[in-house]
Enzyme design. Structure first.
Site, mmCIF file in Angstrom:
data_model
loop_
_atom_site.group_PDB
_atom_site.id
_atom_site.type_symbol
_atom_site.label_atom_id
_atom_site.label_comp_id
_atom_site.label_asym_id
_atom_site.label_seq_id
_atom_site.Cartn_x
_atom_site.Cartn_y
_atom_site.Cartn_z
ATOM 1 N N ARG A 163 -0.219 15.802 33.520
ATOM 2 C CA ARG A 163 0.743 14.873 32.959
ATOM 3 C C ARG A 163 0.215 13.915 31.790
ATOM 4 O O ARG A 163 0.459 12.838 31.615
ATOM 5 C CB ARG A 163 0.913 13.894 34.194
ATOM 6 N N ARG A 174 4.428 8.745 30.433
ATOM 7 C CA ARG A 174 4.733 7.256 30.267
ATOM 8 C C ARG A 174 3.578 6.344 29.918
ATOM 9 O O ARG A 174 3.671 5.311 29.716
ATOM 10 C CB ARG A 174 5.640 6.966 31.326
ATOM 11 N N ARG A 208 10.328 8.988 23.863
ATOM 12 C CA ARG A 208 11.474 9.019 25.048
ATOM 13 C C ARG A 208 12.526 8.206 24.686
ATOM 14 O O ARG A 208 13.585 8.566 25.124
ATOM 15 C CB ARG A 208 10.599 8.630 26.228
ATOM 16 N N ASP A 224 9.763 20.718 32.483
ATOM 17 C CA ASP A 224 9.586 20.258 33.840
ATOM 18 C C ASP A 224 9.950 21.511 34.935
ATOM 19 O O ASP A 224 10.527 22.399 34.109
ATOM 20 C CB ASP A 224 10.482 19.151 34.137
ATOM 21 N N TYR A 233 13.216 21.336 46.310
ATOM 22 C CA TYR A 233 14.026 20.497 45.347
ATOM 23 C C TYR A 233 15.582 21.074 45.301
ATOM 24 O O TYR A 233 16.521 20.394 45.404
ATOM 25 C CB TYR A 233 13.429 20.157 43.866
HETATM 26 O O1 CP3 Z 1 1.665 17.516 32.401
HETATM 27 C C1 CP3 Z 1 2.210 17.527 31.561
HETATM 28 O O2 CP3 Z 1 1.971 16.654 30.679
HETATM 29 C C2 CP3 Z 1 3.190 18.692 31.468
HETATM 30 C C3 CP3 Z 1 4.477 18.087 31.632
HETATM 31 C C4 CP3 Z 1 4.983 18.117 33.020
HETATM 32 C C5 CP3 Z 1 6.055 17.197 33.503
HETATM 33 N N1 CP3 Z 1 6.316 17.554 34.610
HETATM 34 C C6 CP3 Z 1 6.571 16.318 32.782
HETATM 35 C C7 CP3 Z 1 7.421 15.176 33.458
HETATM 36 C C8 CP3 Z 1 4.661 18.882 33.984
HETATM 37 C C9 CP3 Z 1 3.814 20.332 34.193
HETATM 38 C C10 CP3 Z 1 5.454 18.678 35.233
HETATM 39 C C11 CP3 Z 1 5.759 19.356 36.629
HETATM 40 C C12 CP3 Z 1 6.413 18.948 37.797
HETATM 41 N N2 CP3 Z 1 7.668 18.229 37.564
HETATM 42 C C13 CP3 Z 1 6.095 18.819 38.991
HETATM 43 C C14 CP3 Z 1 4.782 19.309 39.550
HETATM 44 C C15 CP3 Z 1 3.427 18.742 39.103
HETATM 45 C C16 CP3 Z 1 3.167 17.437 39.959
HETATM 46 O O3 CP3 Z 1 3.163 16.420 39.343
HETATM 47 O O4 CP3 Z 1 3.353 17.640 41.303
HETATM 48 C C17 CP3 Z 1 6.973 18.269 39.913
HETATM 49 C C18 CP3 Z 1 6.927 18.205 41.149
HETATM 50 C C19 CP3 Z 1 8.028 17.908 38.832
HETATM 51 C C20 CP3 Z 1 9.496 17.462 39.318
HETATM 52 C C21 CP3 Z 1 9.464 15.862 38.683
HETATM 53 N N3 CP3 Z 1 9.524 15.687 37.518
HETATM 54 C C22 CP3 Z 1 9.561 14.727 39.322
HETATM 55 C C23 CP3 Z 1 9.610 14.702 41.103
HETATM 56 C C24 CP3 Z 1 9.603 13.779 38.235
HETATM 57 C C25 CP3 Z 1 10.077 12.282 38.825
HETATM 58 C C26 CP3 Z 1 8.747 11.526 38.960
HETATM 59 C C27 CP3 Z 1 8.368 10.636 37.855
HETATM 60 O O5 CP3 Z 1 6.919 10.968 37.628
HETATM 61 O O6 CP3 Z 1 8.835 10.150 37.275
HETATM 62 C C28 CP3 Z 1 9.763 14.317 37.029
HETATM 63 C C29 CP3 Z 1 9.933 13.717 35.671
HETATM 64 C C30 CP3 Z 1 8.802 13.983 34.698
HETATM 65 N N4 CP3 Z 1 8.319 15.138 34.426
HETATM 66 C C31 CP3 Z 1 8.027 12.985 33.978
HETATM 67 C C32 CP3 Z 1 7.489 13.849 33.083
HETATM 68 C C33 CP3 Z 1 6.407 13.308 31.819
HETATM 69 C C34 CP3 Z 1 8.480 11.330 33.725
HETATM 70 C C35 CP3 Z 1 9.934 11.495 33.126
HETATM 71 C C36 CP3 Z 1 10.049 10.200 32.269
HETATM 72 O O7 CP3 Z 1 9.760 10.200 30.966
HETATM 73 O O8 CP3 Z 1 10.856 9.336 32.963
#
Ligand code: CP3
Length: 343
Positions: A25, A29, A38, A75, A152
């Site tokens: 990640r 944010r 964003r 994502d 999911y």
């Molecule tokens: O790592 C990176 O920088 C690459 C981008 C990346 C994102 N999601 C961006 C993201 C990667 C590799 C993921 C994988 C992902 N997405 C997983 C597996 C990894 C883990 O963290 O366990 C999962 C379970 C998801 C599903 C997901 N996406 C959820 C549950 C959420 C909401 C929770 C949260 O953190 O807000 C997201 C949103 C998400 N994916 C964000 C980002 C940067 C936040 C979005 C925002 O800007 O509001």
């Protein structure tokens, strides 16, 4: 010379005095420049599907910290969307999908071939990154593992215990297996396109693998991951593959023994000595500093970083966190960690 990239060297089994480092990640944010883009993009999904924005936010942490790897900004839930599911993100809460809970609903999803129409902008982002990244920076593509994606798809949202998917897998095993098979086949084609566009490494995120037990671990975590890695390596022999079966404990040894993965991403609960003695003789390990250190910093950040380097630094090693950095992580703590790693 791609074989000179530190990440690829580690995944080829080489130990290095200074290990490669990136963090899960890393585009997100906690970075003010991410929040600015964003805001411009509108929603998170608009960011994912716009190659200009997605390329920019992928590059931000590379510019700021000089990480050894960039990970595609996207994502894991884009794939179910490409299979025809409705997906949206509730602000402050997380993802929402119209759930798929039985064979009739699974049969209404699109065929695997249809996913590329939706995902074409993601491939374009990979292509641009592959051209724009510094020579020494490796490019990682990724997908969710079938089990985690299915949790999911079945629940329509994140759940504390993955209950809906666990219920379905015991009560309707044939339906659940059909869902896993569809996601497995779609994931192979999705990752293949990322590799064709320039990804040198792929990582499979099984964030909820720790919810599986007994035969379900083998059936829904190990088997699909082995199938995906085996098929991709058949098509792309030079590809490096990292699996992240988060929370599986001793199951990490089963993944190492599969013989098809080049690296294993360790969650923070995996003891470093155990990983050194049981995993690192078979493949590269990545991890596993507690992401909380990115919030709290201080002497503990320094001593725990050193500890990992001391224990794992003599074998093939990629420094990383045990899970993603949280929005309250502080960029100055990343600087501090990098100073310890790189001297
Ligand atoms: O790592 C990176 O920088 C690459 C981008 C990346 C994102 N999601 C961006 C993201 C990667 C590799 C993921 C994988 C992902 N997405 C997983 C597996 C990894 C883990 O963290 O366990 C999962 C379970 C998801 C599903 C997901 N996406 C959820 C549950 C959420 C909401 C929770 C949260 O953190 O807000 C997201 C949103 C998400 N994916 C964000 C980002 C940067 C936040 C979005 C925002 O800007 O509001």
């Amino acid at each position: 010379m791609p074989e000179q990239k530190k990440l690829l060297k580690a995944l080829a089994g080489k130990s290095q005095k200074v290990p490669p480092v990136w963090i899960m990640r890393q585009a997100g944010r906690y970075l003010p420049e991410y929040r600015a883009v964003r805001q411009n993009a509108g929603g998170f999904l608009d960011l994912c599907y716009n190659p200009d924005f997605a390329t920019e936010v992928t590059l931000q942490p590379i510019r700021r910290f000089g990480f050894d790897a960039a990970i595609l900004f996207a994502d894991i839930l884009l794939l179910p969307q490409a299979l025809g599911m409705t997906l949206w993100f509730e602000t402050g809460e997380g993802p929402r999908l119209e759930p798929v809970t039985n064979m009739a609903e699974i049969n209404r999803l699109k065929p695997v071939d249809a996913i590329h129409e939706t995902l074409a902008p993601v491939y374009e982002t990979v292509k641009r990154l592959s051209a724009d990244l510094p020579d020494e920076t490796a490019l990682i593509g990724f997908a969710g593992a079938p089990w985690t994606v299915a949790t999911y798809m079945v629940a329509g949202r994140g759940t504390p215990d993955q209950g809906p998917a666990r219920r379905m897998m015991y009560q309707s095993p044939a339906d659940f297996q059909a869902l896993i098979d569809l996601v497995t086949d779609a994931t192979i084609e999705y990752l293949a396109k990322q590799v064709e566009a320039g990804a040198e490494v792929v990582k499979l995120f099984d964030s909820w693998a720790g919810a599986l037990s007994g035969t379900a671990f083998e059936q829904y975590a190990l088997k699909p991951a082995v199938k995906i890695a085996t098929e991709l390596k058949k098509r792309f022999p030079a590809l490096k593959f990292i699996a992240f079966p988060r929370g599986v404990g001793g199951g990490y040894a089963t993944f190492a023994d599969a013989g098809v993965f080049d690296g294993l991403a360790l969650d923070s609960a995996v003891p470093a000595q155990w990983a050194r003695d049981n995993l690192q003789n078979k493949l590269a390990v990545q991890g596993n500093l507690d992401p909380m250190h990115m919030v709290t910093g201080g002497d503990m950040l320094v001593s725990e970083t050193r500890r990992l380097l001391d224990i794992l630094g003599d074998g093939p090693y990629i420094f990383n966190l045990g899970h993603g950095i949280t929005p309250d992580g502080k960029p100055e703590n990343i600087e501090k960690m990098l100073k310890v790693i790189r001297g």
